[in-house]
Design an enzyme around this catalytic site. Structure first.
Site, PDB file in Angstrom:
ATOM      1  N   ASP A 180      -3.202 -60.754 -53.462  1.00 55.61           N
ATOM      2  CA  ASP A 180      -2.449 -59.675 -52.182  1.00 55.61           C
ATOM      3  C   ASP A 180      -2.151 -58.223 -52.831  1.00 55.61           C
ATOM      4  O   ASP A 180      -1.478 -58.070 -53.065  1.00 55.61           O
ATOM      5  CB  ASP A 180      -0.856 -60.837 -51.597  1.00 55.61           C
ATOM      6  CG  ASP A 180      -0.817 -61.707 -51.110  1.00 55.61           C
ATOM      7  OD1 ASP A 180      -2.113 -61.908 -50.494  1.00 55.61           O
ATOM      8  OD2 ASP A 180      -0.210 -63.154 -51.629  1.00 55.61           O
ATOM      9  N   ASP A 197       1.769 -62.228 -52.978  1.00 54.00           N
ATOM     10  CA  ASP A 197       3.190 -61.436 -52.670  1.00 54.00           C
ATOM     11  C   ASP A 197       3.822 -62.277 -52.676  1.00 54.00           C
ATOM     12  O   ASP A 197       5.344 -61.995 -52.640  1.00 54.00           O
ATOM     13  CB  ASP A 197       3.174 -60.555 -52.134  1.00 54.00           C
ATOM     14  CG  ASP A 197       2.535 -61.223 -50.853  1.00 54.00           C
ATOM     15  OD1 ASP A 197       2.763 -61.541 -50.046  1.00 54.00           O
ATOM     16  OD2 ASP A 197       2.052 -60.309 -49.338  1.00 54.00           O
ATOM     17  N   SER A 198       3.678 -63.952 -52.809  1.00 57.07           N
ATOM     18  CA  SER A 198       5.098 -64.568 -52.811  1.00 57.07           C
ATOM     19  C   SER A 198       5.687 -64.755 -54.140  1.00 57.07           C
ATOM     20  O   SER A 198       6.229 -65.126 -54.242  1.00 57.07           O
ATOM     21  CB  SER A 198       4.750 -66.229 -52.210  1.00 57.07           C
ATOM     22  OG  SER A 198       3.589 -66.381 -53.406  1.00 57.07           O
ATOM     23  N   GLU A 246      -1.837 -69.567 -41.570  1.00 57.59           N
ATOM     24  CA  GLU A 246      -0.967 -70.060 -42.340  1.00 57.59           C
ATOM     25  C   GLU A 246      -0.398 -70.257 -40.900  1.00 57.59           C
ATOM     26  O   GLU A 246       0.503 -69.433 -39.560  1.00 57.59           O
ATOM     27  CB  GLU A 246       0.257 -68.874 -42.721  1.00 57.59           C
ATOM     28  CG  GLU A 246       1.471 -69.408 -43.594  1.00 57.59           C
ATOM     29  CD  GLU A 246       1.726 -67.930 -44.452  1.00 57.59           C
ATOM     30  OE1 GLU A 246       1.095 -67.455 -44.475  1.00 57.59           O
ATOM     31  OE2 GLU A 246       3.309 -68.548 -44.426  1.00 57.59           O
ATOM     32  N   GLU A 261      -3.177 -58.928 -44.651  1.00 58.46           N
ATOM     33  CA  GLU A 261      -3.021 -59.489 -42.951  1.00 58.46           C
ATOM     34  C   GLU A 261      -3.520 -58.940 -42.405  1.00 58.46           C
ATOM     35  O   GLU A 261      -2.644 -57.390 -42.677  1.00 58.46           O
ATOM     36  CB  GLU A 261      -1.749 -59.615 -43.614  1.00 58.46           C
ATOM     37  CG  GLU A 261      -0.455 -60.893 -44.888  1.00 58.46           C
ATOM     38  CD  GLU A 261       0.728 -61.017 -45.032  1.00 58.46           C
ATOM     39  OE1 GLU A 261       1.025 -60.393 -44.049  1.00 58.46           O
ATOM     40  OE2 GLU A 261       1.360 -61.446 -46.352  1.00 58.46           O
ATOM     41  N   LYS A 300      -6.639 -59.648 -51.089  1.00 62.31           N
ATOM     42  CA  LYS A 300      -6.346 -60.436 -49.128  1.00 62.31           C
ATOM     43  C   LYS A 300      -5.807 -59.727 -49.037  1.00 62.31           C
ATOM     44  O   LYS A 300      -4.693 -58.558 -49.156  1.00 62.31           O
ATOM     45  CB  LYS A 300      -5.918 -61.878 -50.107  1.00 62.31           C
ATOM     46  CG  LYS A 300      -5.345 -62.947 -48.939  1.00 62.31           C
ATOM     47  CD  LYS A 300      -5.117 -63.938 -48.491  1.00 62.31           C
ATOM     48  CE  LYS A 300      -3.898 -63.951 -49.248  1.00 62.31           C
ATOM     49  NZ  LYS A 300      -2.223 -63.763 -48.946  1.00 62.31           N
TER      50      LYS A 300
HETATM   51  O1  KIV Z   1       1.518 -65.239 -51.112  1.00 65.79           O
HETATM   52  C1  KIV Z   1       1.752 -65.917 -50.870  1.00 65.79           C
HETATM   53  O2  KIV Z   1       1.774 -67.148 -51.446  1.00 65.79           O
HETATM   54  C2  KIV Z   1       0.392 -66.119 -49.843  1.00 65.79           C
HETATM   55  C3  KIV Z   1      -0.066 -68.004 -49.209  1.00 65.79           C
HETATM   56  C4  KIV Z   1       1.101 -68.626 -48.567  1.00 65.79           C
HETATM   57  C5  KIV Z   1      -1.105 -68.289 -48.815  1.00 65.79           C
HETATM   58  O3  KIV Z   1      -0.367 -65.514 -49.220  1.00 65.79           O
END
Ligand code: KIV
Length: 272
Positions: free
Chosen positions: A91, A52-53, A190, A123, A121
């Site tokens: 994510d 989600d980055s 992280e 969190e 994934k």
């Molecule tokens: O969204 C992302 O890029 C991440 C990484 C920082 C692990 O969750």
């Protein structure tokens, strides 16, 4: 030094657990589009994270919170079309799993069904236990994410190192064991102290993947734009830049502009 020990034609969640068992470090990188994913997969990266980055590096938002489930599915679909070898993890974005486990499962199913991704994934630890259970019960592999969890940035207030104090470190350890017990196949750690990463990694059978977690994680992940030096203003200690693409791309584009303005491009050979 530990290098690749076994040829994997296709990475599965089982391959990652085997790699940990065999002492082979796991490489993971983000990608959000077809062209980049093709390059990343061809370079034999084990896991591609559609993170989600994307909210930051693709859409220009300050945080990961605004990206939507539909947008994540769009990115994941583009990545999946490019990938032959890597395991693709997506994510579940903020607001698509926190309210209740049924919503979490619906979001995970949409990602898997509409994009063809291999895993999701989420969190958090104990707070999302029921959601993780429900997704796993549906046969969808889940990766955890502990430590600095960017979807909670407004609760933390800063992007500084997490779990430096005993209480938070103890909770992280408990959460990691809970995620393993529930059936997660790996956990991203992280921005936590290297000593804590070591303790957690040594006490789990599933692999840990660090970003700012130090050398003792079972694998490492970076955001591809950071590794390539496209995000020039971002320089945390944990980041190793392998290129300076911001400058190199800027130079190439400036040359193009000059060539167009000066009528050097296109030449006689570059036209029909
Ligand atoms: O969204 C992302 O890029 C991440 C990484 C920082 C692990 O969750």
């Amino acid at each position: 030094m530990s290098t690749a020990k076994k040829e994997y034609k296709r990475i599965t969640v089982k391959s990652l657990v085997d790699m940990k068992k065999n002492g082979e470090k796991i490489s993971m990188l983000t990608a959000y589009d077809y062209s980049m994913a093709k390059i990343v997969d061809s370079a034999n990266v084990d896991v591609i994270l559609v993170g989600d980055s994307a909210s930051n590096v693709m859409a220009g938002h300050e945080t990961t919170l605004p990206i939507t489930l539909d947008q994540m599915i769009y990115h994941a679909t583009s990545v999946i079309r490019a990938v032959d070898r890597a395991l693709v993890v997506v994510d579940i974005p903020f607001g698509s799993y926190q309210s209740d486990p049924k919503e979490a499962l619906r979001s995970a199913i949409r990602i898997m069904k509409e994009s063809g991704a291999h895993a999701v994934k989420l969190e958090g630890g104990i707070e999302i236990k029921e959601s993780v259970k429900r997704i796993l019960n549906a046969g969808i592999p889940v990766m955890g994410h502990l430590g600095l969890t960017p979807q909670s940035i407004y609760k933390f207030g800063t992007y500084t190192v997490r779990a430096k104090e005993n209480q938070e470190a103890d909770k992280l350890m408990e959460d990691a064991h809970l995620l393993e017990k529930l059936g997660c196949f790996g956990i991203v750690l992280e921005k936590i102290p290297a000593s804590l990463t070591k303790k957690v990694s040594e006490s789990l059978t599933i692999p840990t993947i660090g970003i700012g977690g130090g050398k003792h994680a079972d694998g490492q992940v970076l955001v591809i734009h950071d590794l390539l030096g496209m995000t020039y203003e971002f320089h945390p200690r944990f980041l190793r830049r392998y290129m300076n693409l911001y400058e190199e791309m800027g130079d190439a584009i400036s040359k193009y502009v000059t060539d167009v303005k000066s009528r050097d491009f296109p030449s006689d050979e570059e036209q029909y």
